[in-house]
Scaffold this motif. Sequence first.
Motif, PDB file in Angstrom:
ATOM      1  N   LEU A  74       0.996  -1.284   0.108  1.00 54.74           N
ATOM      2  CA  LEU A  74      -0.002  -0.106  -0.040  1.00 54.74           C
ATOM      3  C   LEU A  74       0.977   1.252  -0.017  1.00 54.74           C
ATOM      4  CD1 LEU A  74      -2.664  -1.106   2.678  1.00 54.74           C
ATOM      5  CD2 LEU A  74      -3.069  -1.139   0.113  1.00 54.74           C
ATOM      6  N   GLY A  75       2.097   1.232   0.040  1.00 51.32           N
ATOM      7  CA  GLY A  75       2.939   2.116   0.336  1.00 51.32           C
ATOM      8  C   GLY A  75       2.779   3.075   1.389  1.00 51.32           C
ATOM      9  N   LEU A  76       2.739   2.563   2.642  1.00 54.19           N
ATOM     10  CA  LEU A  76       2.478   3.410   3.929  1.00 54.19           C
ATOM     11  C   LEU A  76       3.497   3.475   4.484  1.00 54.19           C
ATOM     12  CD1 LEU A  76      -0.788   1.957   4.865  1.00 54.19           C
ATOM     13  CD2 LEU A  76      -0.734   4.122   3.785  1.00 54.19           C
ATOM     14  N   HIS A 107      -1.851  12.788  -5.983  1.00 53.56           N
ATOM     15  CA  HIS A 107      -2.029  13.254  -4.402  1.00 53.56           C
ATOM     16  C   HIS A 107      -0.816  12.624  -3.694  1.00 53.56           C
ATOM     17  CE1 HIS A 107      -3.499  13.815  -0.407  1.00 53.56           C
ATOM     18  NE2 HIS A 107      -4.304  14.944  -1.127  1.00 53.56           N
ATOM     19  N   PHE A 145      -7.175   0.678   2.007  1.00 59.00           N
ATOM     20  CA  PHE A 145      -6.908   2.116   2.978  1.00 59.00           C
ATOM     21  C   PHE A 145      -8.054   2.042   3.803  1.00 59.00           C
ATOM     22  CE2 PHE A 145      -4.606   2.320  -1.266  1.00 59.00           C
ATOM     23  CZ  PHE A 145      -3.277   2.579  -0.643  1.00 59.00           C
ATOM     24  N   ARG A 151     -12.547  10.337   7.440  1.00 59.09           N
ATOM     25  CA  ARG A 151     -12.679  10.394   5.860  1.00 59.09           C
ATOM     26  C   ARG A 151     -11.531  11.109   5.098  1.00 59.09           C
ATOM     27  NH1 ARG A 151     -18.388   9.566   5.416  1.00 59.09           N
ATOM     28  NH2 ARG A 151     -18.168   9.579   3.241  1.00 59.09           N
ATOM     29  N   GLN A 152     -10.270  10.474   5.428  1.00 58.48           N
ATOM     30  CA  GLN A 152      -9.132  10.943   5.041  1.00 58.48           C
ATOM     31  C   GLN A 152      -8.259  10.076   4.225  1.00 58.48           C
ATOM     32  OE1 GLN A 152      -7.908  14.172   5.099  1.00 58.48           O
ATOM     33  NE2 GLN A 152      -9.343  15.174   6.506  1.00 58.48           N
ATOM     34  N   PRO A 153      -7.249  10.311   3.346  1.00 59.17           N
ATOM     35  CA  PRO A 153      -6.436   9.123   2.926  1.00 59.17           C
ATOM     36  C   PRO A 153      -5.781   8.748   4.083  1.00 59.17           C
ATOM     37  CG  PRO A 153      -5.939  11.271   1.828  1.00 59.17           C
ATOM     38  CD  PRO A 153      -6.953  11.436   2.889  1.00 59.17           C
ATOM     39  N   PHE A 154      -5.512   7.395   4.183  1.00 63.47           N
ATOM     40  CA  PHE A 154      -5.254   6.603   5.329  1.00 63.47           C
ATOM     41  C   PHE A 154      -4.012   7.338   6.327  1.00 63.47           C
ATOM     42  CE2 PHE A 154      -3.079   3.200   7.825  1.00 63.47           C
ATOM     43  CZ  PHE A 154      -4.266   2.443   8.302  1.00 63.47           C
ATOM     44  N   ALA A 155      -3.033   7.704   6.008  1.00 62.96           N
ATOM     45  CA  ALA A 155      -2.108   8.211   6.726  1.00 62.96           C
ATOM     46  C   ALA A 155      -2.480   9.593   7.264  1.00 62.96           C
ATOM     47  CB  ALA A 155      -0.651   8.531   5.958  1.00 62.96           C
ATOM     48  N   ASP A 156      -3.339  10.163   6.537  1.00 64.70           N
ATOM     49  CA  ASP A 156      -3.823  11.572   7.233  1.00 64.70           C
ATOM     50  C   ASP A 156      -4.893  11.387   8.158  1.00 64.70           C
ATOM     51  OD1 ASP A 156      -2.030  12.623   5.480  1.00 64.70           O
ATOM     52  OD2 ASP A 156      -3.389  12.772   3.677  1.00 64.70           O
ATOM     53  N   THR A 163     -11.367  20.171   2.935  1.00 62.77           N
ATOM     54  CA  THR A 163     -11.103  18.659   2.967  1.00 62.77           C
ATOM     55  C   THR A 163     -10.930  18.436   1.724  1.00 62.77           C
ATOM     56  OG1 THR A 163     -13.223  17.814   3.344  1.00 62.77           O
ATOM     57  CG2 THR A 163     -12.301  18.385   5.149  1.00 62.77           C
ATOM     58  N   LEU A 164     -10.216  17.088   1.651  1.00 62.10           N
ATOM     59  CA  LEU A 164      -9.770  16.294   0.104  1.00 62.10           C
ATOM     60  C   LEU A 164     -11.446  15.895  -0.190  1.00 62.10           C
ATOM     61  CD1 LEU A 164      -7.901  15.245  -1.847  1.00 62.10           C
ATOM     62  CD2 LEU A 164      -7.585  13.409  -0.535  1.00 62.10           C
ATOM     63  N   LEU A 165     -12.275  15.310   0.600  1.00 59.09           N
ATOM     64  CA  LEU A 165     -13.590  14.906  -0.116  1.00 59.09           C
ATOM     65  C   LEU A 165     -14.589  16.050  -0.386  1.00 59.09           C
ATOM     66  CD1 LEU A 165     -14.340  11.630   2.251  1.00 59.09           C
ATOM     67  CD2 LEU A 165     -13.524  12.020  -0.313  1.00 59.09           C
ATOM     68  N   SER A 167      -0.731  11.478  -0.798  1.00 62.56           N
ATOM     69  CA  SER A 167      -1.041  10.389   0.369  1.00 62.56           C
ATOM     70  C   SER A 167      -1.125   9.181  -0.448  1.00 62.56           C
ATOM     71  CB  SER A 167      -2.150  10.824   1.208  1.00 62.56           C
ATOM     72  OG  SER A 167      -1.433  11.715   2.218  1.00 62.56           O
ATOM     73  N   SER A 168      -0.767   7.874   0.097  1.00 65.25           N
ATOM     74  CA  SER A 168      -0.941   6.795  -0.470  1.00 65.25           C
ATOM     75  C   SER A 168      -2.609   6.299  -0.180  1.00 65.25           C
ATOM     76  CB  SER A 168      -0.191   5.752   0.134  1.00 65.25           C
ATOM     77  OG  SER A 168       1.043   5.902   0.063  1.00 65.25           O
ATOM     78  N   GLY A 169      -3.317   6.032  -1.309  1.00 67.45           N
ATOM     79  CA  GLY A 169      -4.927   5.849  -1.240  1.00 67.45           C
ATOM     80  C   GLY A 169      -5.673   7.037  -1.256  1.00 67.45           C
ATOM     81  N   ALA A 170      -5.136   8.203  -1.567  1.00 67.80           N
ATOM     82  CA  ALA A 170      -6.037   9.421  -1.613  1.00 67.80           C
ATOM     83  C   ALA A 170      -6.787   9.412  -2.785  1.00 67.80           C
ATOM     84  CB  ALA A 170      -5.416  10.588  -1.400  1.00 67.80           C
ATOM     85  N   GLN A 191      -7.811   6.597  -4.486  1.00 69.34           N
ATOM     86  CA  GLN A 191      -9.091   5.796  -4.371  1.00 69.34           C
ATOM     87  C   GLN A 191     -10.107   6.415  -3.723  1.00 69.34           C
ATOM     88  OE1 GLN A 191      -7.984   1.794  -2.902  1.00 69.34           O
ATOM     89  NE2 GLN A 191      -9.788   1.506  -2.110  1.00 69.34           N
ATOM     90  N   LEU A 192      -9.648   7.132  -2.464  1.00 64.10           N
ATOM     91  CA  LEU A 192     -10.862   7.495  -1.634  1.00 64.10           C
ATOM     92  C   LEU A 192     -11.569   8.711  -2.537  1.00 64.10           C
ATOM     93  CD1 LEU A 192     -11.476   8.014   1.514  1.00 64.10           C
ATOM     94  CD2 LEU A 192      -9.906   9.923   1.395  1.00 64.10           C
ATOM     95  N   GLU A 209     -14.054   6.884  -4.904  1.00 62.91           N
ATOM     96  CA  GLU A 209     -15.100   6.503  -4.254  1.00 62.91           C
ATOM     97  C   GLU A 209     -16.314   7.318  -4.360  1.00 62.91           C
ATOM     98  OE1 GLU A 209     -13.586   4.912  -0.834  1.00 62.91           O
ATOM     99  OE2 GLU A 209     -12.687   3.016  -1.746  1.00 62.91           O
ATOM    100  N   LYS A 210     -15.995   8.636  -4.390  1.00 60.02           N
ATOM    101  CA  LYS A 210     -17.029   9.640  -4.243  1.00 60.02           C
ATOM    102  C   LYS A 210     -17.496  10.235  -5.490  1.00 60.02           C
ATOM    103  CE  LYS A 210     -17.359   9.328   0.072  1.00 60.02           C
ATOM    104  NZ  LYS A 210     -18.037   8.110   0.356  1.00 60.02           N
TER     105      LYS A 210
END
Lengths: 413, 334
Positions: free
Chosen positions: A191-193, B125, A262, A306-311, B105-107, B127-130, B132-133, B136-137
């Motif tokens: 996941l690149g964390l 972005h 994530f 509801r943020q990217p995982f690391a944030d 916020t990002l969302l 941040s990893s996973g951002a 994808q987050l 989803e929206k």
Amino acid sequence: MTASPKPLCLAGGRVICPATGHDGIANLMIGSRQVTGLGDAPPPSHAETIDCTGLVVAPGLVDAGVFRADARAFQMGGITRAVLMPDQTPPLDDPALVSFARGVGKPDVWVHPLVAATRGLLGEELAELGLAREAGAVGVATGRRGIASSQVMHRLMAYAASFDMVVVSHAEDPDLTREAVATEGEYATRLGLHTAPAFAETLAVARELRLAEATGVRLHLRQVTTAEALALVRAARARGVRVTAGITPAHAMMNETALAGFRSFCRLSPPLRCEEDRLAVVEAIADGTIGIIASGHDPQSQEAKRQPFADAAPGMAGAETLLALGLTMVGAGTLRLPALLAALSTVPAALFGLAGGSLAPGQPADVVVFDQNAPWRIAPDRFAGASNTPFDGLPVAGQVRRTIKGGDVLWQV
Amino acid sequence: MASAHHPDHPALAGGAHPFPHSHLLAISALKPWEMLYLLGEAEKWVDYNRASARTDHRLAGLTQINAFFEPSTRTALSFEIAGKRLGADVVSLGVAGSSVKKGETLLDTALTLGAMRPDVIVIRHGSSGAVQLIAEKLDCPVLNAGDGRHEHPTQALLDALTIRRRKGRIEGLTVAICGDILHSRVARSNFQLLASLGAKVRAVAPPTLMPPFIESLGADPYTDMAAGLEGVDVVMMLRLQTERMAGAFLPSTREYYRFFGLTEARLARAAPDVLVMHPGPMNRGVEIESAIADDIVRSAVTEQVEMGVAVRMACLDVLTRGRRGIEGWTGGAA
């Protein structure tokens, strides 16, 4: 507080009191906000009788380490006393703040604050531990993070020992875990964390144990989540170090694979570990190395999660699900029901010197009545407050039917 | 070359959808034949891009938003050119102009972008996973242009296309990816893509920049550069961020170059017809010797940039087919 309620008889339930060792069908009598009797005598005619046939009657849960005093969530979860972490806004590093925190849940839930070990939880200057104890602090805690300086930790333990205050430590090497949001491993790499090795816990636990041994303080490791650290705890107990270990259901029931996609609800502190470590946690619960199971109740807002995982902020809402998840462990054969109830009430009450955790006559009438087998699905939209549970959607068994605090029925289904 | 794996090949007959995804978020989500399908589609655009008359405006009337929450020059430009060349109306949002800086916020930003009714969104972005987050929206196709250390799928596709055109195949090749693998989304995407398509991949890095369990992405780890380059058909160098010195990952750039720089002497260990690649921008004299970077026979660096446009055109085309009403294509996150 209002006038004493009518005498109450919880009739015909399986009454389990880990403190006295009672486990059997009985009538539990309550009057004047206290347990007045336990046995098969019929209730007096003026008492209100609640039929508890088929249900379990146990001491109200004593949640050893929550981040928010969330009265409604505690009632739903059968929790009658909660030990509050000092990570509040502002941190509980002053006797006046401790005194205030002590009153926030009353009368429904009794909150027992831990004083911050250091001013502002910064890990540098000691807080006024003795004055805080007089103001009602039941122990000292390092907060969400460990104390980086070994010198400060050593002095803290030596000083706290003189007041016989329990030191509650978050044992993760703060330097190794500085940016980490996950445990080093295959999943985090995919996941690149940012990660920290699982032995960040081993290092911190080894230091805390040695310092506790040197100072004689009572040490409580709030969450021990790895096989290596648990082995250190076992060895330390064997040579007489006064250490207890705790856990939340998440580390006993989930591993790093839960991070897939994530899922920020699975961002916890310490982070979820590998399966071998999870199995070691289960084993430690079974053999009593881990003696306290707590919710770690740390509700977070949607904005924080509801943020990217690391944030995303770490932490989970856990009060509503603590008992049901514990019963899942009983169902899985990890431990027997009386042992679970001890880990949820009697043991933490004794550690922090609290009343409760017992149904012996004269004890406060803090009682949880639950149906051990009632199935439900963890549905955060039915939670009292925040919905950030990593167990979202999990089918579980075990529903709280009544939460009774000081003889008052605060919650019933 | 590509035809052996082409999606129109009878092996895929029988109603199989060649690319049943609404978004392109990660190589890890793709099946090998889906990767090959995108490569096959991209191949078609390479010659087209070299021609003088470019009249295929199949994305005419569609709005493409490029939202880059992290600075980018070449990837942002490549996506912009790809979209414009296909006739899309391309709007680019850089980090400087974003309301993320104003505390949104990002969302919320994602919902705002979505409310503009774009037909495709390209997102980078930090941040990893951002990505994808955000995806989803949103109810339009989202292309990941790089998220944290996680993935950079179009970069891996363009690298694979470059290798396939130069070497004629991917299967059976040995590819070494060298440098700061720990912080690299390019490496993570490439390991998975190349391993899925049958290449042997090696991860060459100092131990402080080597992620643990890299084997799980299909790569063999090497902390000795000479051993890692032994007999390889392709060397892919990664950019070394100079701020890595601050985190005690490395002592200095000159020490790094001494042990992990791509020099003529080290490259002599590789196969005689070795191909040298770099996702750019290069640090000459830090991770790569200037003469190697400029060697037009062995270096494919500029070709990678060229393939980038073709790959992104293919991805934009494929992901918008559903909403353009192309027969047999559904979805597009409708």
